[in-house]
Write a protein that holds these residues in place. Structure first.
Motif, PDB file in Angstrom:
ATOM      1  N   SER A  40       0.839  -1.195   0.000  1.00 37.49           N
ATOM      2  CA  SER A  40       0.000   0.000   0.000  1.00 37.49           C
ATOM      3  C   SER A  40       0.875   1.246   0.000  1.00 37.49           C
ATOM      4  O   SER A  40       1.884   1.309   0.712  1.00 37.49           O
ATOM      5  CB  SER A  40      -0.909   0.011   1.234  1.00 37.49           C
ATOM      6  N   GLY A  41       0.489   2.228  -0.807  1.00 38.12           N
ATOM      7  CA  GLY A  41       1.250   3.477  -0.882  1.00 38.12           C
ATOM      8  C   GLY A  41       2.415   3.441  -1.842  1.00 38.12           C
ATOM      9  O   GLY A  41       3.143   4.421  -1.969  1.00 38.12           O
ATOM     10  N   GLU A  42       2.616   2.302  -2.547  1.00 35.73           N
ATOM     11  CA  GLU A  42       3.719   2.179  -3.500  1.00 35.73           C
ATOM     12  C   GLU A  42       3.197   2.173  -4.937  1.00 35.73           C
ATOM     13  O   GLU A  42       2.109   1.678  -5.214  1.00 35.73           O
ATOM     14  CB  GLU A  42       4.504   0.886  -3.266  1.00 35.73           C
ATOM     15  N   LYS A  45      -8.577  -0.832  -3.448  1.00 38.75           N
ATOM     16  CA  LYS A  45      -7.334  -0.802  -2.679  1.00 38.75           C
ATOM     17  C   LYS A  45      -6.113  -0.881  -3.594  1.00 38.75           C
ATOM     18  O   LYS A  45      -5.003  -0.547  -3.191  1.00 38.75           O
ATOM     19  CB  LYS A  45      -7.302  -1.967  -1.689  1.00 38.75           C
ATOM     20  N   ILE A  46      -6.343  -1.382  -4.816  1.00 40.62           N
ATOM     21  CA  ILE A  46      -5.271  -1.520  -5.802  1.00 40.62           C
ATOM     22  C   ILE A  46      -5.706  -0.790  -7.066  1.00 40.62           C
ATOM     23  O   ILE A  46      -6.817  -0.990  -7.564  1.00 40.62           O
ATOM     24  CB  ILE A  46      -4.994  -3.004  -6.121  1.00 40.62           C
ATOM     25  N   GLY A  72      -3.347   5.420   0.422  1.00 42.36           N
ATOM     26  CA  GLY A  72      -2.696   4.153   0.692  1.00 42.36           C
ATOM     27  C   GLY A  72      -3.015   3.070  -0.321  1.00 42.36           C
ATOM     28  O   GLY A  72      -3.199   1.896   0.048  1.00 42.36           O
ATOM     29  N   LEU A  73      -3.078   3.445  -1.597  1.00 43.59           N
ATOM     30  CA  LEU A  73      -3.346   2.459  -2.642  1.00 43.59           C
ATOM     31  C   LEU A  73      -2.043   1.804  -3.081  1.00 43.59           C
ATOM     32  O   LEU A  73      -0.971   2.395  -2.984  1.00 43.59           O
ATOM     33  CB  LEU A  73      -4.002   3.124  -3.859  1.00 43.59           C
ATOM     34  N   ALA A  74      -2.129   0.590  -3.571  1.00 46.16           N
ATOM     35  CA  ALA A  74      -1.015  -0.028  -4.298  1.00 46.16           C
ATOM     36  C   ALA A  74      -1.298   0.198  -5.777  1.00 46.16           C
ATOM     37  O   ALA A  74      -2.411  -0.029  -6.238  1.00 46.16           O
ATOM     38  CB  ALA A  74      -0.926  -1.519  -3.988  1.00 46.16           C
ATOM     39  N   CYS A  75      -0.313   0.658  -6.535  1.00 50.05           N
ATOM     40  CA  CYS A  75      -0.576   1.110  -7.898  1.00 50.05           C
ATOM     41  C   CYS A  75       0.420   0.512  -8.890  1.00 50.05           C
ATOM     42  O   CYS A  75       1.636   0.570  -8.681  1.00 50.05           O
ATOM     43  CB  CYS A  75      -0.511   2.635  -7.958  1.00 50.05           C
TER      44      CYS A  75
END
Length: 271
Positions: A32-34, A163-164, A194-197
């Protein structure tokens, strides 16, 4: 939330299922957050990779995991509540309002044959506000610019509260100013929420801007993954894109600028 790919590979050849698209299996972990930028020449398999990661195509080898749970153990509705996908923008055929377009992203929360509720439309307005285009809510999607439409598609994804976040070349065909808006918006959303991207891009310099991780690919070359500073070397870029480059690092007033510049852009030396 943690997104992982373990030993992933794909094949388009039904008669030769072991003739894999990627020279080596794909392995990475995204927290998360990356943000992970996916870079490579045309035809390297970047979009195919995204489709495999989110289950639109089935890995021929390996698996995607979310918080150590394999995709095969999720149902489709669960997956699309977790993952938000922003495809490459294209011309719209129907002149939906921007608000209606974004409200469509609430489909997973709306019962079959039911109409969107006022709560759904309010969530759409909030998503438009998050990406800075609430003022366009009543505009037909066929009448806005390419950058504004791309922001609307991002808002349509955010309205499902993923979330992603997975984006396929969101800055393509946009001018520099619109690219800046898209990049800033994506980075802000990922860090603040706080997403994963995962983001496909043709622009090597955008990987420096996001600054987290990068996956580098090319035909008949091994997949490279890691931190931007480790992977984005002159040697790697030259090898994977078949063009001599110069990596520039410049500091000004406490800010650091990093860039990859093709050497053919060099001007003649002063005499």
């Amino acid at each position: 939330m943690i997104l992982q790919v373990k030993d992933g590979n794909y094949s388009y050849q039904k008669r030769q299922p072991n003739a894999y698209l990627y020279q080596n299996d794909i392995n990475f972990t995204l927290q998360s957050g990356e943000i992970m930028s996916i870079l490579g020449p045309n035809g390297a398999g970047k979009t195919t990779l995204l489709k495999c990661v989110m289950g639109l195509l089935d890995w021929k080898k390996g698996q995607t995991y979310i918080d150590n749970k394999a995709f095969k153990d999720f149902n489709r509705k669960e997956i699309w509540k977790i993952i938000g996908y922003v495809p490459q923008a294209s011309n719209m055929t129907f002149s939906y309002s921007i608000l209606d377009l974004v409200t469509m992203g609430r489909a997973i929360f709306i019962r079959t044959y039911a109409q969107p509720s006022e709560a759904d439309r309010q969530a759409a307005r909030q998503a438009l506000d998050m990406v800075g285009i609430l003022h366009l809510a009543d505009k037909p999607c066929t009448s806005v610019s390419g950058g504004e439409l791309q922001l609307a598609l991002i808002a349509r994804t955010l309205v499902s509260e993923p979330k992603i976040l997975i984006l396929d070349e969101p800055e393509s065909h946009l001018d520099i100013q619109k690219q800046k808006v898209i990049l800033q918006t994506v980075k802000k959303l990922v860090k603040e929420h706080g997403l994963a991207c995962l983001i496909n891009t043709h622009y090597a310099n955008h990987a420096f801007y996001f600054g987290d991780k990068v996956l580098l690919m090319a035909k008949e070359q091994p997949i490279l993954t890691g931190n931007v500073s480790d992977v984005m070397t002159e040697e790697n870029i030259e090898h994977y894109f078949q063009i001599p480059v110069k990596r520039i690092r410049h500091q000004d007033n406490g800010e650091i600028y990093e860039s990859i510049i093709p050497k053919y852009f060099a001007v003649e030396k002063d005499v």
